[in-house]
Design an enzyme around this catalytic site. Structure first.
Site, mmCIF file in Angstrom:
data_model
loop_
_atom_site.group_PDB
_atom_site.id
_atom_site.type_symbol
_atom_site.label_atom_id
_atom_site.label_comp_id
_atom_site.label_asym_id
_atom_site.label_seq_id
_atom_site.Cartn_x
_atom_site.Cartn_y
_atom_site.Cartn_z
ATOM 1 N N CYS A 36 -4.588 -2.229 1.075
ATOM 2 C CA CYS A 36 -4.650 -0.898 1.692
ATOM 3 C C CYS A 36 -5.991 -0.206 1.434
ATOM 4 O O CYS A 36 -6.578 0.397 2.340
ATOM 5 C CB CYS A 36 -3.497 -0.033 1.200
ATOM 6 S SG CYS A 36 -3.256 -0.038 -0.585
ATOM 7 N N HIS B 7 -4.536 7.260 0.235
ATOM 8 C CA HIS B 7 -5.597 6.903 -0.710
ATOM 9 C C HIS B 7 -6.913 7.587 -0.313
ATOM 10 O O HIS B 7 -7.228 7.701 0.873
ATOM 11 C CB HIS B 7 -5.843 5.386 -0.712
ATOM 12 C CG HIS B 7 -4.727 4.584 -1.286
ATOM 13 N ND1 HIS B 7 -3.694 5.122 -2.020
ATOM 14 C CD2 HIS B 7 -4.495 3.235 -1.238
ATOM 15 C CE1 HIS B 7 -2.877 4.140 -2.398
ATOM 16 N NE2 HIS B 7 -3.345 2.999 -1.941
#
Length: 331
Positions: free
Chosen positions: A129, A236
């Protein structure tokens, strides 16, 4: 229309697969849901209809004529079952780290290197990710200016650690000791994602370094990384320092990013506009802001990059890969 399977369907990413497939009106003929024996027999909803979750075993796979299998069930499951699905004619798009560095398996971000899908052998790897969101701006920079060196510093949400990571944050806010992380995550930052390696880096840091090189097709690209778990629920954030090969004007960087598919420029410091996890959560695009020159080196650039790690960093990118395969007749 295609027969689609989701392996690991009851987890965070598995449920996000279902959500995104419905949102994008993916051309599904038959949908099959798989998970561990523990979850088998439960039901999940898709487009108003309930589907039973089956145990992941060869007996339940072999007669379904599955075209596309979206995996998010962990590395061990992927290593065992991806070849089985593939042997029965499915193209597997795997979200674990199991196949990413296999030289015979394409590692793909849909906007960055879709051409690598053309020669797949039945298994395709979805990158980490934190790697996925970095690739979108970096590929644009690479193509125009060339890249000499990259320094990653990440600020990664607890959702990246699954249900247990989310529980640790929620429990920690109530003073309950952590079960997933080695220290409390509430009110804290942990410079430790995945296991430590002999060289002092963590496996997450090594993933970012190696995956970046593979996706950008440059095994000698100089990269370093520090990955940090922060008390954020979802999305994130990354501080990316890039040393380019060639000079640039900062205005041209803005223009380049504004014309890069999958990238949203959100940067106006006079209006305090910059990407944050709360702002970006639930969005499809990678967001970039705090775009500024690094005056400490020649051709240096600083970026702040944020993306929804469960969405673009996992489920959406896998579905976009499937769409590329269909649109190019590469299944």
């Amino acid at each position: 229309m295609y027969n689609v399977a989701i392996v690991g369907s009851t987890g965070n990413v598995g449920r996000k697969f279902l959500e995104i497939l419905e949102e994008r009106n993916f051309p599904i003929k038959n949908l099959y849901l798989f998970a561990s024996q523990r979850s088998a027999g439960s039901y999940l909803e898709f487009k108003g209809q309930k589907y039973i979750v089956e145990n992941t075993c060869e007996e339940n796979i072999k007669n379904k004529k599955i075209d596309i299998a979206l995996f998010s069930a962990g590395g061990d499951t992927s290593l065992k079952f991806a070849p089985i699905f593939s042997s029965y004619g499915a193209v597997v798009i795997d979200n674990s780290s199991a196949w990413r560095m296999d030289k015979n398996v394409p590692l793909v971000v849909s906007e960055v290197n879709p051409e690598d899908l053309k020669n797949h052998n039945g298994i395709i790897a979805n990158p980490n990710c934190s790697t996925i969101q970095a690739m979108v701006p970096l590929k644009a920079l690479l193509d125009k200016y060339g890249i000499k060196r990259v320094v990653y510093s990440t600020y990664q949400a607890v959702s990246g650690a699954g249900m247990q990571g989310i529980a640790d944050l929620e429990d920690g806010l109530n003073g309950v000791a952590p079960k997933k992380f080695p220290y409390p995550i509430a009110g804290n930052c942990l410079p430790h994602i995945d296991v430590f390696l002999d060289n002092g880096y963590t496996k997450e840091e090594e993933k970012m370094i190696n995956e970046t090189r593979k996706i950008l097709h440059d095994e000698n690209l100089r990269i370093t990384a520090t990955t940090v778990r922060v008390p954020v629920l979802n999305s994130h954030s990354e501080s990316i320092n890039v040393e380019l090969n060639n000079p640039f004007e900062i205005e041209d960087i803005f223009t380049l990013f504004e014309n890069t598919p999958g990238l949203t420029v959100y940067d106006n410091v006079s209006e305090l506009k910059y990407p944050t996890p709360l702002e970006v959560s639930g969005k499809d695009d990678v967001y970039v802001g705090r775009i500024r020159r690094d005056f400490s080196i020649d051709n240096g650039l600083n970026l702040w990059v944020v993306a929804d790690n469960i969405r673009k960093g996992a489920a959406l990118n896998a579905v976009q890969i499937a769409e590329v395969l269909i649109n190019n007749n590469w299944l």
